[in-house]
Write an enzyme that holds these catalytic residues in place. Structure first.
Site, PDB file in Angstrom:
ATOM      1  N   TYR A 170       0.717  -1.291   0.151  1.00  0.00           N
ATOM      2  CA  TYR A 170      -0.060  -0.174   0.065  1.00  0.00           C
ATOM      3  C   TYR A 170       0.935   1.230   0.004  1.00  0.00           C
ATOM      4  CZ  TYR A 170      -3.633   3.126   1.331  1.00  0.00           C
ATOM      5  OH  TYR A 170      -4.483   4.621   1.309  1.00  0.00           O
ATOM      6  N   ARG A 171       0.871   2.004  -0.974  1.00  0.00           N
ATOM      7  CA  ARG A 171       1.534   3.478  -1.153  1.00  0.00           C
ATOM      8  C   ARG A 171       3.132   3.376  -0.921  1.00  0.00           C
ATOM      9  NH1 ARG A 171      -2.305   2.798  -3.179  1.00  0.00           N
ATOM     10  NH2 ARG A 171      -4.249   4.086  -2.908  1.00  0.00           N
ATOM     11  N   HIS A 172       3.428   1.863  -1.530  1.00  0.00           N
ATOM     12  CA  HIS A 172       5.039   1.787  -1.315  1.00  0.00           C
ATOM     13  C   HIS A 172       5.199   0.802  -2.437  1.00  0.00           C
ATOM     14  CE1 HIS A 172       8.685   1.180   0.731  1.00  0.00           C
ATOM     15  NE2 HIS A 172       8.904  -0.137   0.314  1.00  0.00           N
TER      16      HIS A 172
END
Length: 217
Positions: A173-175
């Protein structure tokens, strides 16, 4: 920075370089100070040249994409700001879409829609660049860039080219690996797989879906 600008220009004569450039013009908030050197590459080779130069000369390097998730301090940014907006090529080969790191994600999503391809509808309301989306594994409406990424070519902080497959992204998630290892996305190297629809939904149906998401974004 005068000497740095001169040496950089000697190593890449065609490179567009601005001195003491206001960064407020390049961010959504329209605030912030100046960059010592504001560099606008037009090719992957120019990006690589700048990254290698900064590594060899120990010059601070900051990458700037669409500026949609960024607030620049009034004191500005020291060293070189590498602005990727000109690396915005988008084209299609069969069911694959290739996009430069500076291409706007919204534009790529609309391009897929206009080409009757699917898989990027979730991105039609995300105000970022392809490079930025890859860096943070951007997403919305239940989808994210790692869902449709096929492969990417990135640069290390020393200017070495790396070719990443989807599995190499190690997306969460967002990485992504790109952020974790501080890699730089290069031009015309991110290929986003926009699959043809397996259902019998009409082209108008695809367009309606994208329009509905854009309206609520």
């Amino acid at each position: 920075m005068e000497n740095i600008a001169k040496k950089l220009n000697e190593s890449a004569p065609e490179l567009l370089i601005k001195k003491n450039e206001s960064l407020a013009k390049y961010t959504y908030t329209k605030t912030g100070g100046n960059a010592d050197l504001f560099v606008m590459p037009k090719t992957t080779e120019e990006v690589q040249s700048v990254v290698q130069f900064c590594s060899e000369e120990s010059v601070p390097l900051t990458i700037l994409g669409n500026g949609s998730n960024l607030i620049v301090k009034d004191g500005g940014i020291r060293g070189i700001v590498l602005y990727l907006d000109l690396l915005n090529t988008v084209y299609r080969e069969d069911t694959m879409i290739y996009a430069g790191s500076g291409a706007k994600l919204i534009d790529v999503s609309r391009f897929a829609r206009d080409e009757s391809l699917t898989g990027l509808e979730f991105a039609c309301g995300i105000p970022g660049s392809v490079g930025g989306a890859l860096y943070m594994n951007a997403g919305a409406y239940g989808g994210e860039i790692s869902d449709c990424l096929h492969k990417a070519t990135v640069l290390t902080t020393k200017g070495e080219l790396l070719h990443l497959e989807r599995a190499d992204l190690a997306a969460k998630y967002r990485h992504s690996t790109v952020a974790e290892k501080k890699l730089y996305c290069s031009r015309s190297s991110v290929s986003i797989r926009a699959f043809r629809k397996t259902t019998h939904r009409s082209k108008d149906g695809r367009t309606d879906r994208s329009t509905r998401i854009e309206t609520t974004a």
